[in-house]
Write a protein that holds these residues in place. Structure first.
Motif, mmCIF file in Angstrom:
data_model
loop_
_atom_site.group_PDB
_atom_site.id
_atom_site.type_symbol
_atom_site.label_atom_id
_atom_site.label_comp_id
_atom_site.label_asym_id
_atom_site.label_seq_id
_atom_site.Cartn_x
_atom_site.Cartn_y
_atom_site.Cartn_z
ATOM 1 N N MET A 195 0.848 -1.171 0.105
ATOM 2 C CA MET A 195 0.077 0.036 -0.018
ATOM 3 C C MET A 195 1.063 1.229 -0.008
ATOM 4 O O MET A 195 1.771 1.287 -0.620
ATOM 5 N N PHE A 196 0.426 2.300 0.666
ATOM 6 C CA PHE A 196 1.012 3.705 0.546
ATOM 7 C C PHE A 196 2.706 3.344 0.683
ATOM 8 O O PHE A 196 3.233 2.729 1.935
ATOM 9 N N TYR A 197 3.245 4.117 0.159
ATOM 10 C CA TYR A 197 4.756 4.160 0.322
ATOM 11 C C TYR A 197 5.528 5.415 0.096
ATOM 12 O O TYR A 197 4.825 6.541 0.037
ATOM 13 N N GLY A 198 6.739 5.438 0.960
ATOM 14 C CA GLY A 198 7.373 6.716 1.035
ATOM 15 C C GLY A 198 8.876 6.540 0.917
ATOM 16 O O GLY A 198 9.520 5.631 1.534
ATOM 17 N N PRO A 199 9.424 6.947 -0.161
ATOM 18 C CA PRO A 199 11.013 6.918 -0.456
ATOM 19 C C PRO A 199 11.827 7.367 0.794
ATOM 20 O O PRO A 199 11.333 8.557 1.343
ATOM 21 N N CYS A 200 12.719 6.829 1.125
ATOM 22 C CA CYS A 200 13.596 7.307 1.991
ATOM 23 C C CYS A 200 15.025 7.634 1.330
ATOM 24 O O CYS A 200 15.363 7.010 0.482
ATOM 25 N N GLY A 201 15.866 8.782 1.910
ATOM 26 C CA GLY A 201 16.820 9.027 1.210
ATOM 27 C C GLY A 201 17.775 10.022 2.261
ATOM 28 O O GLY A 201 17.551 10.066 3.414
ATOM 29 N N LEU A 202 18.520 10.893 1.638
ATOM 30 C CA LEU A 202 19.001 11.910 2.284
ATOM 31 C C LEU A 202 18.479 13.359 1.854
ATOM 32 O O LEU A 202 18.086 13.577 0.829
ATOM 33 N N ASN A 252 16.055 10.304 6.322
ATOM 34 C CA ASN A 252 14.739 10.432 6.802
ATOM 35 C C ASN A 252 13.759 10.014 5.657
ATOM 36 O O ASN A 252 14.201 9.628 4.508
ATOM 37 N N GLY A 253 12.487 10.040 5.682
ATOM 38 C CA GLY A 253 11.399 9.776 5.060
ATOM 39 C C GLY A 253 10.604 10.904 4.633
ATOM 40 O O GLY A 253 10.766 11.960 5.378
ATOM 41 N N ASN A 254 9.744 10.989 3.856
ATOM 42 C CA ASN A 254 9.001 12.336 3.265
ATOM 43 C C ASN A 254 8.302 12.766 4.389
ATOM 44 O O ASN A 254 7.787 14.058 4.224
ATOM 45 N N TRP A 255 7.987 12.133 5.391
ATOM 46 C CA TRP A 255 7.138 12.614 6.475
ATOM 47 C C TRP A 255 7.632 13.796 7.151
ATOM 48 O O TRP A 255 7.291 14.571 7.894
ATOM 49 N N VAL A 256 8.996 13.926 7.006
ATOM 50 C CA VAL A 256 9.849 14.921 7.772
ATOM 51 C C VAL A 256 9.415 16.437 7.481
ATOM 52 O O VAL A 256 9.443 17.193 8.094
ATOM 53 N N ILE A 257 8.844 16.532 6.103
ATOM 54 C CA ILE A 257 8.311 17.805 5.834
ATOM 55 C C ILE A 257 7.292 18.467 6.688
ATOM 56 O O ILE A 257 7.418 19.406 7.286
ATOM 57 N N GLY A 258 6.294 17.503 6.919
ATOM 58 C CA GLY A 258 5.202 17.716 7.966
ATOM 59 C C GLY A 258 5.602 17.789 9.198
ATOM 60 O O GLY A 258 5.122 18.788 9.971
ATOM 61 N N GLU A 259 6.565 17.031 9.782
ATOM 62 C CA GLU A 259 6.914 17.169 11.049
ATOM 63 C C GLU A 259 7.631 18.415 11.549
ATOM 64 O O GLU A 259 7.668 18.959 12.482
ATOM 65 N N MET A 260 8.650 19.019 10.452
ATOM 66 C CA MET A 260 9.248 20.079 10.765
ATOM 67 C C MET A 260 8.410 21.637 9.992
ATOM 68 O O MET A 260 9.291 22.715 9.840
ATOM 69 N N GLY A 262 27.920 4.052 -10.533
ATOM 70 C CA GLY A 262 27.489 3.075 -9.828
ATOM 71 C C GLY A 262 26.166 3.232 -9.386
ATOM 72 O O GLY A 262 25.500 4.049 -9.609
ATOM 73 N N GLU A 263 25.696 2.027 -8.697
ATOM 74 C CA GLU A 263 23.808 1.835 -8.398
ATOM 75 C C GLU A 263 23.754 2.890 -7.387
ATOM 76 O O GLU A 263 24.754 3.144 -6.374
ATOM 77 N N ARG A 264 22.880 3.725 -7.493
ATOM 78 C CA ARG A 264 22.322 4.902 -6.269
ATOM 79 C C ARG A 264 20.848 4.086 -5.634
ATOM 80 O O ARG A 264 20.128 3.945 -6.509
ATOM 81 N N ALA A 265 20.903 3.977 -4.480
ATOM 82 C CA ALA A 265 19.675 3.226 -3.933
ATOM 83 C C ALA A 265 18.847 4.262 -2.967
ATOM 84 O O ALA A 265 19.626 4.957 -2.362
ATOM 85 N N SER A 266 17.825 3.869 -2.963
ATOM 86 C CA SER A 266 16.977 4.680 -2.001
ATOM 87 C C SER A 266 15.805 3.584 -1.399
ATOM 88 O O SER A 266 15.232 2.833 -2.068
ATOM 89 N N TYR A 267 15.884 3.480 -0.121
ATOM 90 C CA TYR A 267 15.003 2.579 0.682
ATOM 91 C C TYR A 267 13.841 3.104 0.580
ATOM 92 O O TYR A 267 13.256 4.170 0.808
ATOM 93 N N THR A 268 12.554 2.203 0.496
ATOM 94 C CA THR A 268 11.170 2.402 0.474
ATOM 95 C C THR A 268 10.533 1.744 1.475
ATOM 96 O O THR A 268 10.606 0.703 1.663
#
Length: 402
Positions: A119-126, A246-254, A277-283
């Motif tokens: 279901m709902f997903y949120g990309p995580c990265g820097l 962090n995840g994209n929820w940080v925008i609302g949090e801050m 090389g590969e650049r990865a982002s956890y979801t």
């Protein structure tokens, strides 16, 4: 339908249920939605009265979903992937983004069969302040070597390269990093395979985290707890640290926090280990599933298939809940566009997690792999101390695998 209430609120679920009823005259969806869902539905389940469909992700404190999985009490949903999305002429499996159903979370038994649907997903990265990079004329690093060079440059200006909210945020970071450094060995690491932590790829991942610890803003560990983590996030908003996982929820949090002049959210996948090389982002993604004891299985599966319809996805998206559906990122705007299009620009989505084991006294994935980062930053532990702990604990976790 039993749903845990999250920051997305209740309305979207009420609207989706109403829409489903509208499309299926004579059908009534009885919705239970609550922040403490487990407390509401557990008493009835103990007497054999199960919801037909449950929306509750793995990783919750109650471990409701994991308990159902361990007890082999989840209904197989592979056939839902072959169903046609209600009201459309496309199969469910053809609408879901690649990687979202063939992973260790949706297919928990490793038998090629799907039991939990994404279901709902949120990309995580820097996350970083894009305004600061523009002002300084700095490029966002695409490799770890560029990252260290930028860290040295920022240090001269009194800015740390890195911070993190709590060590719990290293899960998403570490999975993405291991995916980059370990390649085909990544899946072996997730099941604590004997000798896996002595491989070149594992060593590379440990070295990067240990080096990053030396570039981390020094007050970070003191605030890396559930009460003070916002102080670490504030370091990025105040230009005292460049990047945080962090995840994209940080925008609302801050949203209401003070920000440096010209502050603008930036978001990037992890730097690559080598050029091009590969650049990865956890979801992170949530899951919807069906208890084996459900009564209305056919109708329940129909409802799950409906979750991937454009009609449902549109209702969810209005509340900021984004479905892993082909073409969804094209329909987004603003900050959401920035985060959800990360996979359209070449980042690899990583979704797997360390394998669930029977409980091991005194050992958890977090205390073994992530919590020691605080001690790496303070200097109370060396990289060797950390790696030795991982090897010792992995032996115990491997022995406790189902």
């Amino acid at each position: 339908l039993a749903v845990v209430e999250t920051a997305y609120g209740q309305d979207m679920w009420k609207n989706v249920c109403a829409k489903f009823e509208e499309a299926n005259p004579g059908v009534k969806v009885e919705l239970t939605i609550d922040k403490k869902l487990e407390d509401i539905i557990t008493p009835a389940m103990k007497s054999g009265d199960y919801p037909d469909v449950i929306m509750r992700a793995v990783g919750s404190e109650s471990a409701l979903t994991e308990t159902f999985i361990k007890d082999n009490n989840v209904e197989e949903l592979t056939d839902v992937l072959e169903m046609t999305v209600p009201g459309e002429d496309v199969k469910v499996k053809d609408k879901i983004l690649p990687g979202f159903v063939d992973n260790s979370i949706t297919n928990p038994y490793g038998d090629g069969k799907t039991y939990l649907m994404p279901m709902f997903y949120g990309p995580c990265g820097l996350f970083y302040n894009a305004g600061l990079f523009e002002e300084k004329g700095w490029d966002v690093p695409t490799t770890w070597d560029e990252m260290w060079a930028l860290g040295d440059k920022a240090k001269e200006e009194g800015i740390a390269l890195f911070t993190y909210p709590t060590t719990g945020y290293f899960d998403a970071f570490f999975y993405a990093l291991m995916h980059e450094t370990m390649g085909d060995d990544f899946s072996k690491a997730l099941t604590y395979e004997d000798g896996i932590w002595d491989t070149e790829g594992a060593k590379q991942a440990f070295d990067i985290v240990a080096k990053l610890a030396t570039y981390t803003e020094k007050t970070t560990p003191a605030n890396a707890n559930d009460n003070d983590f916002r102080k670490n996030q504030q370091l990025v908003l105040d230009n005292k640290a460049l990047f945080m996982p962090n995840g994209n929820w940080v925008i609302g949090e801050m949203e209401d926090a003070p920000k440096a002049d010209g502050f603008e959210w930036g978001f990037t996948a992890l730097p690559a280990v080598e050029k091009d090389g590969e650049r990865a982002s956890y979801t992170f993604f949530e899951q919807i599933w069906m208890p084996s004891g459900a009564e209305n299985k056919d109708l329940g599966k129909e409802f799950i298939a409906y979750m991937y319809s454009d009609a449902a996805a549109e209702i969810f998206a209005k509340s900021g809940a984004i479905q892993p559906i082909e073409g969804m990122s094209d329909k987004l705007d603003g900050d959401n566009k920035l985060y959800y299009s990360i996979y359209d620009t070449g980042a690899v989505a990583v979704m797997d997690a360390f394998a669930t084991t029977d409980p091991v006294e005194g050992v958890t994935v977090r205390t073994t792999f992530f919590d020691p980062v605080n001690s790496l930053v303070t200097g109370d532990k060396t990289e060797d101390d950390w790696v030795n702990q991982i090897k010792t604990d992995s032996d115990k976790l491997r022995a406790a695998l189902k």
